[in-house]
Write a protein that holds these residues in place. Structure first.
Motif, PDB file in Angstrom:
ATOM      1  N   PHE A  11      17.521  51.129  22.380  1.00 23.51           N
ATOM      2  CA  PHE A  11      16.125  51.502  22.603  1.00 23.51           C
ATOM      3  C   PHE A  11      15.976  53.023  22.678  1.00 23.51           C
ATOM      4  CE2 PHE A  11      15.344  47.077  24.113  1.00 23.51           C
ATOM      5  CZ  PHE A  11      14.202  46.826  23.358  1.00 23.51           C
ATOM      6  N   ALA A  12      16.964  53.691  23.277  1.00 21.39           N
ATOM      7  CA  ALA A  12      16.906  55.153  23.389  1.00 21.39           C
ATOM      8  C   ALA A  12      16.912  55.805  22.012  1.00 21.39           C
ATOM      9  CB  ALA A  12      18.086  55.659  24.216  1.00 21.39           C
ATOM     10  N   TRP A  15      13.481  55.291  20.528  1.00 19.90           N
ATOM     11  CA  TRP A  15      12.531  56.201  21.150  1.00 19.90           C
ATOM     12  C   TRP A  15      12.723  57.620  20.638  1.00 19.90           C
ATOM     13  CZ3 TRP A  15      13.465  60.530  24.116  1.00 19.90           C
ATOM     14  CH2 TRP A  15      12.339  61.095  24.730  1.00 19.90           C
ATOM     15  N   GLY A  16      13.967  58.063  20.524  1.00 16.66           N
ATOM     16  CA  GLY A  16      14.236  59.410  20.045  1.00 16.66           C
ATOM     17  C   GLY A  16      13.743  59.626  18.632  1.00 16.66           C
ATOM     18  N   MET A  17      13.946  58.603  17.777  1.00 16.83           N
ATOM     19  CA  MET A  17      13.463  58.707  16.398  1.00 16.83           C
ATOM     20  C   MET A  17      11.943  58.778  16.360  1.00 16.83           C
ATOM     21  SD  MET A  17      15.741  59.042  14.136  1.00 16.83           S
ATOM     22  CE  MET A  17      14.734  58.625  12.712  1.00 16.83           C
ATOM     23  N   VAL A  26      20.136  62.563  18.401  1.00 16.52           N
ATOM     24  CA  VAL A  26      19.789  61.384  19.205  1.00 16.52           C
ATOM     25  C   VAL A  26      21.027  60.534  19.475  1.00 16.52           C
ATOM     26  CG1 VAL A  26      18.546  59.185  19.196  1.00 16.52           C
ATOM     27  CG2 VAL A  26      17.385  61.264  18.479  1.00 16.52           C
ATOM     28  N   VAL A  27      21.827  60.288  18.438  1.00 12.37           N
ATOM     29  CA  VAL A  27      23.027  59.460  18.595  1.00 12.37           C
ATOM     30  C   VAL A  27      24.018  60.129  19.540  1.00 12.37           C
ATOM     31  CG1 VAL A  27      25.038  58.515  17.402  1.00 12.37           C
ATOM     32  CG2 VAL A  27      22.774  58.308  16.376  1.00 12.37           C
ATOM     33  N   ALA A  28      24.243  61.432  19.357  1.00 10.35           N
ATOM     34  CA  ALA A  28      25.196  62.152  20.202  1.00 10.35           C
ATOM     35  C   ALA A  28      24.761  62.137  21.664  1.00 10.35           C
ATOM     36  CB  ALA A  28      25.344  63.588  19.704  1.00 10.35           C
ATOM     37  N   LEU A  29      23.479  62.395  21.912  1.00 11.77           N
ATOM     38  CA  LEU A  29      22.971  62.398  23.285  1.00 11.77           C
ATOM     39  C   LEU A  29      23.022  61.010  23.910  1.00 11.77           C
ATOM     40  CD1 LEU A  29      19.881  64.798  22.989  1.00 11.77           C
ATOM     41  CD2 LEU A  29      22.110  65.278  24.036  1.00 11.77           C
TER      42      LEU A  29
END
Length: 256
Positions: A11-12, A15-17, A26-29
């Motif tokens: 979900f994160a 949301w980031g996208m 986004v993936v790294a975070l």
């Protein structure tokens, strides 16, 4: 905790996208953020109190994560361009994209996990059955404590081979970068959870996912026990190909 962290991470990313953040960032975070509750849970509910990961071991594993992570990104850059070109060529031959992009996003993620895990299974099993491949995989089994950062102790060639066989079939079939991002994050976070020193109770999830319950036996020093449970994310291919191993009458406390 296990399904909540995995679903919350997916979900994160969504949301980031939606917020317009760069997909790689986004993936790294998301992966970095997921490590924090795992670290806390290891302190609160350890599976094995002797698997604390002393500072020297901790430092070695962090260096491994840095070096193999860098190697993995270099390999991704070198190979994905070729894979995307091949995907475009296949689309031209067949007149359509082979990936079911019209499916709901959750269905596409599930399909990508099934296909990608077959490639990862083939590489992983081959590393245990062929002496030359074992020489690059043995590094991962050198850990004598299983905890979150033991997942990063890998030879760069091992990372490159697994990445190719897991991700490239998805690229060639035409999966979108977003689906690849979801699978990459899921694989990294599930890898940390597999190695985490947490007293999990997975229940029925053990019939679907490659959990810590299975993966601890994969790190057994007894060969007949460690040559099992090769799945990265799912236990599906271990069940189908007869390599699932999960004794319920004892627990494992010695690995490496």
């Amino acid at each position: 905790f296990y399904p909540g962290l995995l679903l919350g991470s997916l979900f994160a990313i969504g949301w980031g996208m939606a917020a317009g953040i760069n997909l790689t960032v986004v993936v790294a975070l998301t992966i970095a953020g997921a490590s924090l509750p795992i670290l806390l849970m290891q302190r609160w509910m350890p599976y094995e109190t002797s698997w604390k990961g002393p500072p020297k071991i901790f430092g070695i594993d962090l260096l491994h994560m840095l070096s193999t992570g860098t190697a993995g990104e270099v390999w991704r850059a070198l190979t994905f361009g070729v894979a995307f070109a091949l995907a475009a060529l296949l689309s031209t031959w067949w007149g359509a994209n082979l990936w079911p992009q019209q499916w709901p996003i959750w269905s596409q993620i599930a399909l990508a996990l099934v296909i990608g895990d077959l490639g990862a299974y083939i590489v992983h099993r081959g590393c245990h059955e062929f002496p030359l491949l074992w020489r690059i995989h043995a590094m991962h089994h050198s850990s004598e404590q299983l905890y979150i950062f033991a997942s990063g102790r890998n030879h760069p060639l091992n990372v490159a081979a697994t990445l190719c066989w897991q991700a490239l079939p998805l690229v060639v079939l035409g999966a979108s970068p977003l689906i690849l991002a979801y699978v990459s994050a899921f694989t990294a976070i599930n890898g940390m959870l597999q190695h985490a020193n947490i007293a999990f109770i997975h229940g029925p999830l053990n019939y679907v996912f490659a959990t810590a319950d299975y993966h601890r036996w994969h790190h057994s020093p007894v060969m007949v026990e460690s040559n099992t449970n090769y799945g990265s994310n799912l236990i599906l291919w271990d069940i189908i190909l007869g390599t699932r191993y999960f004794p319920k009458d004892r627990r494992i406390t010695t690995v490496g």
